[in-house]
Each structure stands twice: as structure tokens, then as C-alpha cells.
Design an enzyme around this catalytic site. Sequence first.
Site, PDB file in Angstrom:
ATOM      1  N   TYR A 110      55.505  33.360 -16.641  1.00 35.85           N
ATOM      2  CA  TYR A 110      54.293  32.560 -16.425  1.00 35.85           C
ATOM      3  C   TYR A 110      54.586  31.082 -16.677  1.00 35.85           C
ATOM      4  CZ  TYR A 110      49.537  31.685 -15.511  1.00 35.85           C
ATOM      5  OH  TYR A 110      48.412  31.181 -14.926  1.00 35.85           O
ATOM      6  N   ARG A 163      44.412  24.506  -6.535  1.00 36.55           N
ATOM      7  CA  ARG A 163      44.727  23.687  -7.729  1.00 36.55           C
ATOM      8  C   ARG A 163      45.599  24.517  -8.654  1.00 36.55           C
ATOM      9  NH1 ARG A 163      42.757  24.090 -12.938  1.00 36.55           N
ATOM     10  NH2 ARG A 163      44.700  25.136 -12.741  1.00 36.55           N
ATOM     11  N   LYS A 181      49.638  36.237 -13.802  1.00 38.69           N
ATOM     12  CA  LYS A 181      48.519  36.534 -14.710  1.00 38.69           C
ATOM     13  C   LYS A 181      48.374  38.042 -14.908  1.00 38.69           C
ATOM     14  CE  LYS A 181      46.402  32.707 -15.853  1.00 38.69           C
ATOM     15  NZ  LYS A 181      45.368  32.065 -16.614  1.00 38.69           N
ATOM     16  N   GLU A 252      40.914  32.219 -10.343  1.00 33.12           N
ATOM     17  CA  GLU A 252      42.029  31.507 -10.969  1.00 33.12           C
ATOM     18  C   GLU A 252      42.499  30.332 -10.123  1.00 33.12           C
ATOM     19  OE1 GLU A 252      43.244  32.876 -13.964  1.00 33.12           O
ATOM     20  OE2 GLU A 252      44.227  30.937 -14.012  1.00 33.12           O
ATOM     21  N   ASP A 253      42.616  29.165 -10.746  1.00 35.74           N
ATOM     22  CA  ASP A 253      43.197  27.980 -10.108  1.00 35.74           C
ATOM     23  C   ASP A 253      42.535  27.587  -8.781  1.00 35.74           C
ATOM     24  OD1 ASP A 253      44.730  27.730 -12.286  1.00 35.74           O
ATOM     25  OD2 ASP A 253      46.674  27.884 -11.311  1.00 35.74           O
ATOM     26  N   ASP A 275      38.816  32.035 -15.274  1.00 38.66           N
ATOM     27  CA  ASP A 275      39.682  31.848 -16.440  1.00 38.66           C
ATOM     28  C   ASP A 275      39.908  30.372 -16.757  1.00 38.66           C
ATOM     29  OD1 ASP A 275      41.251  33.067 -18.498  1.00 38.66           O
ATOM     30  OD2 ASP A 275      42.982  32.213 -17.488  1.00 38.66           O
ATOM     31  N   ASP A 276      39.962  29.520 -15.725  1.00 34.96           N
ATOM     32  CA  ASP A 276      40.211  28.088 -15.985  1.00 34.96           C
ATOM     33  C   ASP A 276      39.048  27.467 -16.757  1.00 34.96           C
ATOM     34  OD1 ASP A 276      42.614  28.055 -14.357  1.00 34.96           O
ATOM     35  OD2 ASP A 276      41.227  28.375 -12.716  1.00 34.96           O
ATOM     36  N   ASN A 425      49.227  21.473 -18.045  1.00 30.91           N
ATOM     37  CA  ASN A 425      50.414  22.196 -17.583  1.00 30.91           C
ATOM     38  C   ASN A 425      50.838  21.663 -16.223  1.00 30.91           C
ATOM     39  OD1 ASN A 425      50.532  24.107 -19.713  1.00 30.91           O
ATOM     40  ND2 ASN A 425      48.817  25.190 -18.785  1.00 30.91           N
TER      41      ASN A 425
HETATM   42  P1  NAD Z   1      40.516  19.929 -12.799  1.00 32.37           P
HETATM   43  O1  NAD Z   1      41.125  19.353 -11.586  1.00 32.37           O
HETATM   44  O2  NAD Z   1      39.244  20.674 -12.665  1.00 32.37           O
HETATM   45  O3  NAD Z   1      40.282  18.766 -13.888  1.00 32.37           O
HETATM   46  C1  NAD Z   1      41.159  17.703 -14.160  1.00 32.37           C
HETATM   47  C2  NAD Z   1      40.293  16.499 -14.468  1.00 32.37           C
HETATM   48  O4  NAD Z   1      41.118  15.441 -14.925  1.00 32.37           O
HETATM   49  C3  NAD Z   1      39.560  16.015 -13.211  1.00 32.37           C
HETATM   50  O5  NAD Z   1      38.180  15.883 -13.470  1.00 32.37           O
HETATM   51  C4  NAD Z   1      40.225  14.684 -12.936  1.00 32.37           C
HETATM   52  O6  NAD Z   1      39.340  13.751 -12.319  1.00 32.37           O
HETATM   53  C5  NAD Z   1      40.637  14.271 -14.348  1.00 32.37           C
HETATM   54  N1  NAD Z   1      41.648  13.221 -14.324  1.00 32.37           N
HETATM   55  C6  NAD Z   1      42.704  13.108 -13.497  1.00 32.37           C
HETATM   56  N2  NAD Z   1      43.355  11.938 -13.754  1.00 32.37           N
HETATM   57  C7  NAD Z   1      42.696  11.350 -14.756  1.00 32.37           C
HETATM   58  C8  NAD Z   1      42.883  10.136 -15.459  1.00 32.37           C
HETATM   59  N3  NAD Z   1      43.880   9.305 -15.144  1.00 32.37           N
HETATM   60  N4  NAD Z   1      42.020   9.829 -16.443  1.00 32.37           N
HETATM   61  C9  NAD Z   1      41.021  10.671 -16.771  1.00 32.37           C
HETATM   62  N5  NAD Z   1      40.769  11.821 -16.121  1.00 32.37           N
HETATM   63  C10 NAD Z   1      41.611  12.164 -15.132  1.00 32.37           C
HETATM   64  O7  NAD Z   1      41.630  20.847 -13.452  1.00 32.37           O
HETATM   65  P2  NAD Z   1      41.458  21.821 -14.726  1.00 32.37           P
HETATM   66  O8  NAD Z   1      41.330  23.235 -14.272  1.00 32.37           O
HETATM   67  O9  NAD Z   1      40.402  21.300 -15.604  1.00 32.37           O
HETATM   68  O10 NAD Z   1      42.910  21.690 -15.390  1.00 32.37           O
HETATM   69  C11 NAD Z   1      43.350  20.442 -15.892  1.00 32.37           C
HETATM   70  C12 NAD Z   1      44.672  20.605 -16.610  1.00 32.37           C
HETATM   71  O11 NAD Z   1      44.509  21.462 -17.721  1.00 32.37           O
HETATM   72  C13 NAD Z   1      45.793  21.224 -15.775  1.00 32.37           C
HETATM   73  O12 NAD Z   1      47.000  20.571 -16.055  1.00 32.37           O
HETATM   74  C14 NAD Z   1      45.860  22.640 -16.241  1.00 32.37           C
HETATM   75  O13 NAD Z   1      47.160  23.186 -16.129  1.00 32.37           O
HETATM   76  C15 NAD Z   1      45.486  22.482 -17.689  1.00 32.37           C
HETATM   77  N6  NAD Z   1      44.926  23.711 -18.263  1.00 32.37           N
HETATM   78  C16 NAD Z   1      45.497  24.191 -19.400  1.00 32.37           C
HETATM   79  C17 NAD Z   1      45.011  25.351 -19.946  1.00 32.37           C
HETATM   80  C18 NAD Z   1      45.620  25.890 -21.212  1.00 32.37           C
HETATM   81  O14 NAD Z   1      46.633  25.455 -21.625  1.00 32.37           O
HETATM   82  N7  NAD Z   1      45.040  26.832 -21.868  1.00 32.37           N
HETATM   83  C19 NAD Z   1      43.975  26.036 -19.317  1.00 32.37           C
HETATM   84  C20 NAD Z   1      43.407  25.501 -18.149  1.00 32.37           C
HETATM   85  C21 NAD Z   1      43.892  24.321 -17.630  1.00 32.37           C
END
Ligand code: NAD
Length: 570
Positions: A110, A163, A181, A252-253, A275-276, A425
Site C-alpha cells: 500500500y 484523485r 485497500k 476511495e480516492d 474512507d478519505d 501522501n
Molecule cells: P482533496 O483534494 O479533497 O483536498 C486537498 C485540499 O488541499 C484541497 O482543498 C486543496 O485546495 C488544498 N490545497 C492544495 N494546495 C494548497 C495550498 N497550497 N494551500 C492550502 N491548501 C491547499 O484531497 P484529500 O482527500 O483531502 O487528501 C489530501 C491529502 O491528504 C492527500 O495527500 C492524501 O494522500 C492525504 N490523506 C492522508 C490520509 C492519511 O494519512 N490517513 C488520509 C486521507 C488523505
Amino acid sequence: MIDFKITRDPQTGEEIWAVPLRGPLLLNHPLFNKGTAFPEQERRELGLLGLLPPHVDTLEIQVERAYEAFRSKPTDLERHIYLRALQDENEVLFYRLIQDYIEETMPVVYTPTVGEACQLFSHIYRHPRGLFVAYPEREHIDELLANTPQRHVDVIVVTDGERILGLGDQGAGGMGIPIGKLALYTLCGGIHPARTLPVLLDVGTDNPDLLNDPLYMGWRHPRVRGAEYDAFVERFVQAVMRRYPNLLLQWEDFAQAHAGPLLERYRDRLCTFNDDIQGTAAVATGTVLAAVEAVGTRLRDQVVAVFGAGSAGCGIAEQLCAAMVGEGLSETEARSRFFLIDRTGLLREGFSGLPPFQRAFVQPSSALASWRLDRPDHIGLADVVSHAKPTILIGVSGVAGAFTETIVKTMADLTPRPIILPLSNPTSRCEALPAQILAWTEGRALVATGSPFADVVWSGRRFPVSQCNNSYVFPGLGLGILAVGARRVTQGMFMAAARALADTSPAPTLPDAPLLPPLTASRSVSHCIALAVAKEAIAAGVAAPASDTEVERLVHERMWTPAYARLTGC
Ligand code: NAD
């Protein structure tokens, strides 16, 4: 579809599978294949004599051989390709190997390696797995579902690949995510691998690199959007509900524009979650609850800055807010403690056009009246850290390096034990490296990350860094749901999962301990979460009543262990 019958030996209780395959066909079936571990009698009965080297191996010896091969690969991507091939060849061996070496193999199966595997999906593709539901086939989804090798499916993980992690649109390559997953559902939650189905909704891609790649395997078309997209997803969900009415469907994603609306559309129609949004929120809440307890404070006393107000960021803020309300704050008081920063800066009064999930966290102008700002039109993270004085900082933006030295040091000047979770990530998107955070805060920060990191040694002290990965929660959540046949997934079930996760943390009792238990404890963590979720489902009336003892039995019975069953012909 291959049907087989399971009975038990009345004396030993051992499972006996009557399978309709013999010879090479049997060796080519990943669920039945034991490779060199087929015992003499089964080789004779099932037409395998001569097709295997004569020595009969134990599963343990096979694991040793497979581990040697795994270690010999030069890169993580090669190791990923090797493990995927093993999964398609012999599932028991694959799961036993990744269980025995979980700390080494989970990041390869993963995150973070799966990100690279999705990007290169069309180049490293070897063997079919999962269901591709492509838009041109939208009239035939029932038929597509009937073509899958599984007769019974308990869990589907579905993505449209738009995404993938923090890597954007990976089109059909997104299939790597549901496959990964579901492997964790089995590895950590003991869900039987034969009852899981990865699904990729192929609605095209807007990624020019993929569209221009002659090897790209997806539908070469710009993404279908709007009403046509919604109607396609609706067709898929209806077909799934017709075929598997009691199934758990995990989204997912999906891109932010679809993730929330799809969850809202379907959460009251079937047993489903995103899950996100919800899984991330539960694991982050569990981690924060553990950190707050380790620091000896209460959640209701914290101020939280979330950098990246997307699906994950808003989901985490909502659940932490609900937990604060659970500790006695009013909803208005709780919301006033959250500062969410997105591309346009701090979400605040006067912003127009915000989606509803962001609107809920808009800070009123009155709360910012005393802030001295260089650029009042764009309030950034540095402004928030120096004026709002957050005690918790969470990064879910996908912006590498966003937690700069100045920002982290300012936070550490204003709070004795900052809780900092750079969750983006893969590793290349992490907002700050744990070693930097611990150095900048002189070892005072409590850190957990989205991707895996090695222990940090700072000033002679060793800090193991927990990976605040959704895999701590969703396998146990799924196990609890399936064990009691829950009909819906409620918010209360995520809160129960978060509290159960926090209860397993070593941090409140051991100094410098990680915030979450080691990966080697994944199965026992999932077991605890499953019990809590199942009991909450019963309490919420979405599962049939059962005593605690009964729940324990149901959860225990659902947990599959990778071991060979006795095979006979039929
Ligand atoms: P998403 O696209 O819904 O959200 C990302 C947000 O960040 C968006 O609203 C975007 O506008 C904002 N953003 C981008 N550039 C920015 C900047 N320069 N300044 C401020 N904000 C900015 O995606 P998501 O599902 O919310 O995931 C976001 C990140 O979190 C990914 O990298 C994902 O891998 C990670 N994530 C980690 C976990 C975990 O570790 N448990 C779980 C889910 C998501």
C-alpha cells in the site's frame, strides 16, 4: 465463476474444500493453489503428480523462500510487482508472507509504493484482478458483475481514479488503490479474500500524460462529468445493490467535487462510507485523542489548524469537533477552535462560493479583528499559527514542505507539546519530515504522518513515528459491520472506532512511545475496533440485537487466517 463447497472434519474441525478443478487449472487458481505445499494425497487425488517438484513444503518454508525473493528485488516498485504476482498465484502464501513481515511489506503493498504502481499501472500490468466498469459498458453493468470470479462478495472498494493519493488523476491506473485497500482488509481485518472485489469506474481521464501514452490501458476519453457521470454511478450502485444487497461499499480516492456528494447521496440507501472523509477522520481523531491523553490535557481545550480544507481536512475537523461537543462544548464553541486553511487562505466570513462542507468552518470576522496581517486578503498558515496559537496542526494539502521551520518553531514557542500530523501522501507530498519537526521543536512535538517513516533519533532519544494510516480503522470497521450484518454506517460507528483506536495507543503510558500501536498489532487493533463498531451498530439500531458475548463470537468467526484448507475433488 467457480463454486466450491466447504465442510469441516468432524474430528479435527479442519476446513475441507471440495473444489471442481484438477491439475494445471487448480495450480492456476490463486485461492486454491498451494504450490509446493500440496500434500502427497492431494497431489494424487487432484491430478498434480509430476506437476510439482517432489518435496512437500510447509507454508513456513514457502514463506521463507518468498521472503528471500522479495528481499532480492532492487526497488520498492519491483517488490510491489513481485507481491502482486504472488497474490495472483497463491493468496494464502501472499497473506501469510505480508502478515509475517508486515512492517516491511505493508508500505510496498500500500502507501507509499502503491502510488508509483498506480502511475505506472499500464506499464507494470501482468494479470487481471478486479472489475473495470468502463463508461461505454454502462448498459451492461449487471453482466460485468456476473463475470467476476466471486459468487459472494462482502466488500467492494471502488474508485474512479481521479484523485489517487496526492497524485491526481491516474485514470484506470487507480485500480491499484482498491486492490491494495482490499489486501489490507484481509491482512489487518481478516476479511476473507474471496469475498472482496476491487472496482474501477473508468469514466476517462483528463491526465494528458496518460492520454498520450501508447501503453495506457484505460478508456481514452476526457472524463465524463455532470449529469452523465451521476447517472453512470447511479447505474453502478443499483446493479451492485441488485446483486449483493447486504454488501459494504467503500468509496476511495474520488476528487473532492464528487467525494462528499456521493457519500450524501448514498449513505442512507446502502451500507457505505467514504474512507478519505470518514476513515481518515476516525484515524486522525483516534491519533489526536491518544496524543491529547499523552500530553495530559483534554480535547476540548485544544485549538486546531488544518492545512488543506478538502475531503480529508473537513472530515477530520468535523469529527474532532463532534468529539469536543461530546466533551461538553457547545457546537459554536467547538467550531470556533478550528482554523482551516485552503488555497485561498483561512476560511473566513465574506468568502463567497464555498462548498457547504467548508462553509461550516468559516471563522467570523470578529474572531480575527485583533490579528495584525501583512496581507488581509490572504491569511496564510503562518498568520494562523502566530495569531490563533494552535496546539494541533494537521496537514492534508498534498503540499510538500508547507510546514516550514518558521511555522513549526513559532507553534512550538506558543505551546509546550505541539501535536503535528503531516498526513499528505505519498512521502513526496509530506508537509514536513518528522526528523525536521522533532529537531525544530527540540523533541517536544508529538508526531504522526500519512506515509511511513523510520524512527527519528534526536539528541540521543529515539522517537518511533506512527503512520496515521486509515488501515488502522477501515479493516476493523468493516469486520465489525460484516460480523453483525449492519445495514448502515453511522457517524457513531466512526467515533466508536476512533475511541477504540485511542485506547490501544501506547503513548499515554510510555514516554517517547509512538502515538499508535505498531503495525504488528494490526490484527488485534482491528479486533478491538470491530467489537466497538459492532456494539455501536447494535446500539444505534442498524444491526440486530446481540449480547456482547455473541458479538465477540461473531467477530472472531469472521476473521480469516491465512492457512491452507484440506482440498478434495468434487
Ligand atoms: P482533496 O483534494 O479533497 O483536498 C486537498 C485540499 O488541499 C484541497 O482543498 C486543496 O485546495 C488544498 N490545497 C492544495 N494546495 C494548497 C495550498 N497550497 N494551500 C492550502 N491548501 C491547499 O484531497 P484529500 O482527500 O483531502 O487528501 C489530501 C491529502 O491528504 C492527500 O495527500 C492524501 O494522500 C492525504 N490523506 C492522508 C490520509 C492519511 O494519512 N490517513 C488520509 C486521507 C488523505
